[in-house]
Scaffold this motif. Structure first.
Motif, mmCIF file in Angstrom:
data_model
loop_
_atom_site.group_PDB
_atom_site.id
_atom_site.type_symbol
_atom_site.label_atom_id
_atom_site.label_comp_id
_atom_site.label_asym_id
_atom_site.label_seq_id
_atom_site.Cartn_x
_atom_site.Cartn_y
_atom_site.Cartn_z
ATOM 1 N N MET A 1 0.934 -1.267 -0.154
ATOM 2 C CA MET A 1 0.003 0.055 0.090
ATOM 3 C C MET A 1 0.754 1.246 -0.104
ATOM 4 S SD MET A 1 -3.096 1.091 2.639
ATOM 5 C CE MET A 1 -2.072 1.212 4.151
ATOM 6 N N THR A 2 0.333 2.137 -0.801
ATOM 7 C CA THR A 2 1.110 3.567 -0.815
ATOM 8 C C THR A 2 1.042 4.271 0.660
ATOM 9 O OG1 THR A 2 0.230 3.793 -2.942
ATOM 10 C CG2 THR A 2 1.280 5.999 -1.794
ATOM 11 N N ALA A 3 2.398 4.759 0.869
ATOM 12 C CA ALA A 3 2.286 5.416 2.209
ATOM 13 C C ALA A 3 1.117 6.624 2.312
ATOM 14 C CB ALA A 3 3.819 6.410 2.202
ATOM 15 N N GLN A 4 0.715 6.481 3.520
ATOM 16 C CA GLN A 4 -0.479 7.138 3.720
ATOM 17 C C GLN A 4 -0.135 8.207 4.733
ATOM 18 O OE1 GLN A 4 -3.792 6.121 2.787
ATOM 19 N NE2 GLN A 4 -2.309 5.299 1.409
ATOM 20 N N SER A 5 -0.940 9.171 4.532
ATOM 21 C CA SER A 5 -0.797 10.524 5.388
ATOM 22 C C SER A 5 -1.359 10.112 6.636
ATOM 23 C CB SER A 5 -1.395 11.760 4.835
ATOM 24 O OG SER A 5 -2.550 11.768 4.335
ATOM 25 N N ASN A 6 -0.944 10.744 7.833
ATOM 26 C CA ASN A 6 -1.508 10.651 9.155
ATOM 27 C C ASN A 6 -2.158 11.787 9.562
ATOM 28 O OD1 ASN A 6 -0.585 8.044 9.630
ATOM 29 N ND2 ASN A 6 0.987 8.735 11.245
ATOM 30 N N ASP A 7 -3.358 11.968 10.523
ATOM 31 C CA ASP A 7 -4.017 12.970 10.919
ATOM 32 C C ASP A 7 -2.995 13.773 11.870
ATOM 33 O OD1 ASP A 7 -6.243 12.826 9.647
ATOM 34 O OD2 ASP A 7 -7.090 11.576 11.198
ATOM 35 N N THR A 8 -3.023 15.100 12.393
ATOM 36 C CA THR A 8 -2.278 15.608 13.059
ATOM 37 C C THR A 8 -2.958 16.157 14.395
ATOM 38 O OG1 THR A 8 -2.059 17.640 11.912
ATOM 39 C CG2 THR A 8 -0.452 16.123 11.578
ATOM 40 N N CYS A 49 -7.296 15.296 8.750
ATOM 41 C CA CYS A 49 -7.646 16.218 9.776
ATOM 42 C C CYS A 49 -6.501 16.826 10.629
ATOM 43 C CB CYS A 49 -8.633 15.508 10.911
ATOM 44 S SG CYS A 49 -10.157 14.879 10.095
ATOM 45 N N GLN A 50 -6.578 17.991 11.129
ATOM 46 C CA GLN A 50 -5.701 18.572 12.020
ATOM 47 C C GLN A 50 -6.481 18.851 13.387
ATOM 48 O OE1 GLN A 50 -4.091 22.878 12.285
ATOM 49 N NE2 GLN A 50 -2.199 21.377 11.413
ATOM 50 N N PHE A 51 -6.295 18.257 14.454
ATOM 51 C CA PHE A 51 -6.812 18.226 15.798
ATOM 52 C C PHE A 51 -6.129 19.230 16.564
ATOM 53 C CE2 PHE A 51 -8.007 14.257 14.151
ATOM 54 C CZ PHE A 51 -9.429 14.220 13.801
ATOM 55 N N SER A 52 -6.699 19.438 17.744
ATOM 56 C CA SER A 52 -6.077 20.282 18.789
ATOM 57 C C SER A 52 -6.809 19.773 20.185
ATOM 58 C CB SER A 52 -6.058 21.893 18.381
ATOM 59 O OG SER A 52 -7.217 22.404 18.665
ATOM 60 N N VAL A 53 -5.899 20.089 21.078
ATOM 61 C CA VAL A 53 -6.403 20.017 22.470
ATOM 62 C C VAL A 53 -6.376 21.367 23.150
ATOM 63 C CG1 VAL A 53 -6.348 19.038 24.888
ATOM 64 C CG2 VAL A 53 -6.033 17.658 22.675
ATOM 65 N N LEU A 58 -10.949 18.477 23.177
ATOM 66 C CA LEU A 58 -10.614 18.017 21.825
ATOM 67 C C LEU A 58 -11.417 18.879 20.909
ATOM 68 C CD1 LEU A 58 -8.873 16.117 20.310
ATOM 69 C CD2 LEU A 58 -10.820 14.552 20.249
ATOM 70 N N PHE A 59 -10.761 19.278 19.677
ATOM 71 C CA PHE A 59 -11.400 20.098 18.664
ATOM 72 C C PHE A 59 -10.622 19.525 17.563
ATOM 73 C CE2 PHE A 59 -11.343 23.259 22.262
ATOM 74 C CZ PHE A 59 -12.578 23.621 22.146
ATOM 75 N N LEU A 60 -11.730 19.646 16.271
ATOM 76 C CA LEU A 60 -11.306 19.608 14.970
ATOM 77 C C LEU A 60 -10.863 21.059 14.498
ATOM 78 C CD1 LEU A 60 -10.887 18.013 12.253
ATOM 79 C CD2 LEU A 60 -13.277 18.625 11.706
ATOM 80 N N GLN A 61 -9.649 21.439 14.186
ATOM 81 C CA GLN A 61 -9.370 22.681 13.697
ATOM 82 C C GLN A 61 -9.415 22.836 12.099
ATOM 83 O OE1 GLN A 61 -9.381 24.160 16.981
ATOM 84 N NE2 GLN A 61 -7.921 25.419 15.705
ATOM 85 N N THR A 62 -8.867 21.700 11.335
ATOM 86 C CA THR A 62 -8.578 22.167 9.990
ATOM 87 C C THR A 62 -9.341 20.609 9.336
ATOM 88 O OG1 THR A 62 -6.879 23.626 10.302
ATOM 89 C CG2 THR A 62 -7.269 22.522 8.065
ATOM 90 N N LEU A 63 -10.000 20.728 8.145
ATOM 91 C CA LEU A 63 -10.387 19.466 7.465
ATOM 92 C C LEU A 63 -9.866 19.769 6.093
ATOM 93 C CD1 LEU A 63 -11.706 16.800 7.429
ATOM 94 C CD2 LEU A 63 -13.882 17.951 6.952
#
Length: 208
Positions: A1-8, A49-53, A58-63
């Motif tokens: 499988m191709t390298a997959q991007s992780n959420d941050t 997704c980019q999350f934050s605390v 816990l929040f979703l900041q960017t999608l």
């Protein structure tokens, strides 16, 4: 499988990669009217997704996301001959409109991006996050795992509220050195490796 991007996830002024969850997902696009579709082999989910605390929440900041569906054409025997991607108009998310790309130089893997969401999430479970990759060269397949980094934490949430944090850096480096072969849990060491993880971190993590 191709390298997959992780959420941050941003935590204590530092950016981490989300490497594993004990259950479920932090954010479900379908619950907000999205139908994610893949436009890149580097993100099979069709969103990132980019999350934050912040203040213990816990929040979703960017999608970044592709919203659409596939139409199929069929062979006489009923098998799929081809499928065509149809992108759909981007809905509002938490009252915010998406910025949609206008050329291939802007977030090329995704149709659009939502910034400044600060959408509170109600996740319950444990989240492994990690920073400072041990290997900084190209990644060839799958997701980066928590033991591929020098520093890792396990954050625990109850209905989106942070209830505990645990430094898992040393635990996961011992796990890698003792039970893994080239970073993978294989063969005769698998049973003992799983016991080690469950004893020191807990149950439910997908990559374990």
């Amino acid at each position: 499988m191709t390298a997959q991007s992780n959420d941050t996830l941003k935590f204590e002024r530092r950016k981490f990669e989300v490497t594993d969850l004990s259950q479920g997902t932090l954010f479900d696009p379908a619950a907000h009217g999205f139908s994610p579709v893949r436009t890149s082999t580097g993100c099979h989910r069709g969103f990132e997704c980019q999350f934050s605390v912040s203040d213990g929440q816990l929040f979703l900041q960017t999608l970044w996301i592709n919203h659409g569906d596939f139409t199929h054409s069929f062979n006489p025997d009923g098998s799929i001959r081809s499928h065509d991607l149809r992108l759909l108009p981007m809905p509002l998310l938490n009252g915010i409109s998406a910025t949609e790309k206008y050329d291939n130089s802007r977030f090329p893997d995704f149709q659009g991006r939502y910034d400044g969401l600060k959408l509170p999430l109600s996740y319950t479970g444990h989240v492994l996050i990690a920073a400072d990759r041990i290997f900084n060269g190209p990644w060839w397949g799958g997701h980066r795992r928590a033991w591929d980094f020098h520093h890792s934490l396990m954050l625990s949430f109850e209905q989106g509220r942070l209830t505990a944090r645990k430094d898992t850096s040393e635990i996961l480096q011992v796990f890698d050195a003792r039970y893994c072969t080239d970073g993978y849990l294989l063969g005769d060491k698998r049973r003992n490796g799983l016991r080690y993880i469950r004893r020191h971190i807990g149950h439910g993590f997908y990559f374990f």
